[in-house]
Enzyme design. Structure first.
Site, PDB file in Angstrom:
ATOM      1  N   GLN A  77      28.100  71.977 -41.559  1.00  0.00           N
ATOM      2  CA  GLN A  77      27.684  71.447 -42.854  1.00  0.00           C
ATOM      3  C   GLN A  77      28.905  71.139 -43.712  1.00  0.00           C
ATOM      4  OE1 GLN A  77      25.990  73.640 -46.350  1.00  0.00           O
ATOM      5  NE2 GLN A  77      24.119  72.532 -45.798  1.00  0.00           N
ATOM      6  N   CYS A 107      23.138  72.926 -52.520  1.00  0.00           N
ATOM      7  CA  CYS A 107      23.785  74.105 -53.085  1.00  0.00           C
ATOM      8  C   CYS A 107      23.697  74.090 -54.613  1.00  0.00           C
ATOM      9  CB  CYS A 107      25.243  74.168 -52.652  1.00  0.00           C
ATOM     10  SG  CYS A 107      26.119  75.616 -53.301  1.00  0.00           S
ATOM     11  N   GLY A 208      12.779  78.179 -48.061  1.00  0.00           N
ATOM     12  CA  GLY A 208      12.535  78.854 -49.329  1.00  0.00           C
ATOM     13  C   GLY A 208      11.481  79.935 -49.234  1.00  0.00           C
ATOM     14  N   ASP A 209      11.901  81.202 -49.431  1.00  0.00           N
ATOM     15  CA  ASP A 209      10.992  82.350 -49.526  1.00  0.00           C
ATOM     16  C   ASP A 209      10.218  82.627 -48.241  1.00  0.00           C
ATOM     17  OD1 ASP A 209      11.859  82.507 -52.106  1.00  0.00           O
ATOM     18  OD2 ASP A 209       9.959  81.940 -53.041  1.00  0.00           O
TER      19      ASP A 209
END
Length: 352
Positions: A77, A107, A208-209
């Protein structure tokens, strides 16, 4: 119910599972990538690397670029705000063995966004398109993109950015279900990810989560995404990849790792950190990982975790850290208070 869809591909690379390790600066180094791959990650992505080659001579950057001995596909990345510089970085990484280039537009860190990089790029869609076009043209390997839902609640533009990505040759897209201003607070939302999935033909990875097999299955069902990407949920819990992969394949849950396996995995992880970084850095980096492992051990209460973390952080050499792990897992987990007291008393003396 098992997921019977074909596993997604990124260009010529077919993922080995539907669970991906997210790139995390300071976390997804070579030892952690190897461990997560071993435990079922279908793809692992290296730590975010600055696109400025002038900064690659630092020890930190050299270690982030170290993929020696890793099986493919090797995913790197890169982050930056200048299209030409990102294209050059992509080309140089490809020449050094990268097989997938991932562009960071997700980010939320201030030091990244202040340089008009990371999720700050989502405010300038024309620049997004310029960067994507330049990087894709610079290399003959697949280029992927990681984004958030937008810069803030009033600028949710993930669908438009996803279409730009597809139009400019991006071959897979990861979407974190938060906008930049949320950073990591609040709950991730998956409606936007579902909209992105329905708007493009390239593979989309939901992020996410996602901290359990149940949650992974629910997110995949709700969004229609091709895979889930796990970040913080893997810290101290590399078994999450195996657990999710097994549940998606067979519709049944695996038992949690027993004490013997936890001891072996944690001890092996620490040894790999020591070997990769050397004793001085390895001992220090091991401390944060031990903290995450303790946070994920539901046999311990908060007071015990604090005691163990403080004791471990006082140890300053490889052997004392390995002895600590051996002692911690040697005793009956049903007698956690006695076990913790014994470890703290023994190794607290050594740390002092």
């Amino acid at each position: 119910m098992s997921d019977t869809r074909p596993l997604p591909s990124i260009g010529p690379h077919r993922l080995t599972s539907r669970v991906i390790l997210a790139p995390m600066a300071g976390v997804t180094d070579r030892p952690f990538r190897a461990l997560c791959r071993q435990l079922g990650a279908g793809l692992v992505v290296g730590e975010m690397l600055t696109a400025d080659p002038a900064l690659w001579n630092t020890r930190k950057s050299r270690l982030r670029m170290d993929h020696c001995g890793e099986p493919g596909p090797r995913a790197v990345q890169i982050a930056g705000g200048d299209a030409e510089m990102l294209a050059t970085a992509a080309r140089l990484n490809a020449e050094q063995g990268a097989e997938i280039i991932d562009i960071n537009m997700g980010c939320p860190a201030k030091k990244v966004c202040n340089k008009a990089a990371g999720s700050a790029l989502l405010r300038d869609e024309s620049l997004v398109a310029e960067i994507l076009e330049a990087v894709v043209k610079a290399v003959d390997i697949p280029v992927t993109l990681k984004i958030r839902t937008g810069w803030c609640a009033d600028s949710n533009n993930a669908v438009r950015v996803a279409r730009l990505a597809e139009d400019n040759g991006i071959q897979a897209l990861a979407v974190h279900g938060r906008h930049r201003q949320q950073r990591y607070t609040g709950d991730a939302e998956y409606d936007t990810i579902a909209e992105v999935v329905s708007s493009v033909q390239i593979p989309v990875f939901a992020n996410g989560d996602i901290t359990s097999a149940d949650k992974a299955c629910a997110v995949l069902d709700y969004t229609g995404a091709n895979a889930v990407m796990i970040g913080r949920g893997a810290q101290g819990n590399p078994w999450i990849f195996r657990e999710i992969d097994h549940y998606l394949r067979y519709g049944e849950k695996l038992a949690a790792p027993d004490m013997t396996e936890r001891c072996g995995v944690l001890g092996g992880h620490l040894k790999a950190l020591h070997a990769f970084y050397g004793e001085h850095m390895g001992v220090r980096i091991a401390r944060k990982h031990l903290g995450w492992y303790l946070d994920g051990d539901n046999r311990l209460d908060d007071a015990s975790r604090r005691q163990l973390r403080a004791t471990f952080n006082g140890l300053d050499n490889v052997q004392s850290q390995l002895d600590f792990i051996d002692e911690l897992f040697r005793h009956d987990p049903a007698d956690a208070p006695t076990r913790v007291a014994r470890v703290v008393a023994h190794h607290g003396t050594r740390a002092a």
